[in-house]
Scaffold this active site. Sequence first.
Site, PDB file in Angstrom:
ATOM      1  CD1 TRP A  30      -2.706   1.548   0.506  1.00  0.00           C
ATOM      2  CD2 TRP A  30      -2.063   1.827   2.637  1.00  0.00           C
ATOM      3  NE1 TRP A  30      -3.465   2.552   1.054  1.00  0.00           N
ATOM      4  CE2 TRP A  30      -3.087   2.746   2.357  1.00  0.00           C
ATOM      5  CE3 TRP A  30      -1.507   1.816   3.923  1.00  0.00           C
ATOM      6  CZ2 TRP A  30      -3.568   3.644   3.309  1.00  0.00           C
ATOM      7  CZ3 TRP A  30      -1.984   2.703   4.866  1.00  0.00           C
ATOM      8  CH2 TRP A  30      -3.006   3.597   4.557  1.00  0.00           C
ATOM      9  CG  ASP A  49      -2.069  -2.430   7.693  1.00  0.00           C
ATOM     10  OD1 ASP A  49      -3.108  -2.367   8.365  1.00  0.00           O
ATOM     11  OD2 ASP A  49      -1.812  -1.640   6.765  1.00  0.00           O
ATOM     12  CE  LYS A  94      -9.946  -0.123   3.637  1.00  0.00           C
ATOM     13  NZ  LYS A  94      -9.637   0.784   2.582  1.00  0.00           N
TER      14      LYS A  94
END
Length: 401
Positions: A130, A211, A246
């Site tokens: 990311w 993460d 999310k």
Amino acid sequence: MFEHIDAYPGDPILSLNEDFAKDPRADKVNLSIGIYYDDEGRLPVMRAVRDAEAQLLAEPAAKPYLPMAGFAAYRDAVQSLVFGDDSPARIEGRIATVQTLGGSGALKVGADFIKRYFPASHVWVSDPTWDNHRFIFERAGFTVGTYPYYDEASGGLKFDAMLSAIRDLPAKSVVLLHACCHNPTGVDLNDAQWAMLIDAIKARDLLPFIDMAYQGFGAGLDADAFAIRELVRRNVPALIANSFSKNFSLYGERCGALSVICESAEIAARVLGQLTSAVRANYSNPPTHGARIVARVLTTPALRQSWQEELASMCTRIARMRSAIHARLSGNVPDAMLARYVEQRGMFTYTGLSAAQVDVLRERHGVYLIRSGRMCVAALNERNVDATARAIGEVLSKAIA
Ligand code: LMR
């Protein structure tokens, strides 16, 4: 005074999302940012969130500052979801958890904490990762390197190369890993590979920073946390950033947490104090609203059940969209670029399209992907999947011709 300030070139994901909002074309398709949209192309408000919010509004409460470490019920609910209710580390009080401003806030608080106590360590991220990972750790003062991860030829994982690079890292190196639904590739380690990787991490005395932004979008809420629970089981100290952006569709509420697995409850208390100090130095204390919603849902059995069911149905819809685009692209894209639409997991597929091809898709067809070729398949629906597949087929046929 500010004459020397240079222009911000923008963020590869968020700036593109802003460009999309300004694009006047009615048939534009946003497959750039990692956001789940429903079949109608709407950002859902989950039923459990709506119900929890209604309950909270009916209980007028003052809004004092939260403690620096965050809302206690939320921190406890985070631990139960991330580590499992019966996690030995949790029962022994060996996990230090603070509420953070989303997953990015957790990464930043964690980066500040590590920089202070492991100042000589470098940070290692997957190639690719990311975009914001490198940015956050570099801004916190780290040198950031990469370890091999994605194999473009197969659309899968270069596990042997990854493992051997990690086995060569100096002790106390920080290794950033994605718990599940790797962003941007959608390619994850299987359980056996995690076990081997954790052996290497332990043998080399490395510090894993996990993460987990997509818990529940891979193999399920517990299965997606496999690596974290394995770290606990093997007594490996680690940092874990998690996010509810999310899986609760609570993007703008900035709900996340940072947890640190420690060797003892006494160390965890000191670590918690230092995480708290990093929060104070950055933004003093976190916001209330989203944390109250998440805590209410996770601690109320009926709401939790409803949330889990809706999350599962979101995953089913993503799987349907993966099959739909796979079927429509079949015959129009090279075989080597096709299987990944159904094999990669979570919200993303790494399409293999070049930056130049992504530019053509956006400029000529109004279909937005990240320039790395990452597609957010969670934003496909019955109304945009045909146009998306047609546009990709056309861009590739021009490239082949
Ligand atoms: C993404 O990867 O698109 C999301 O996590 C949104 C972001 O902040 O980059």
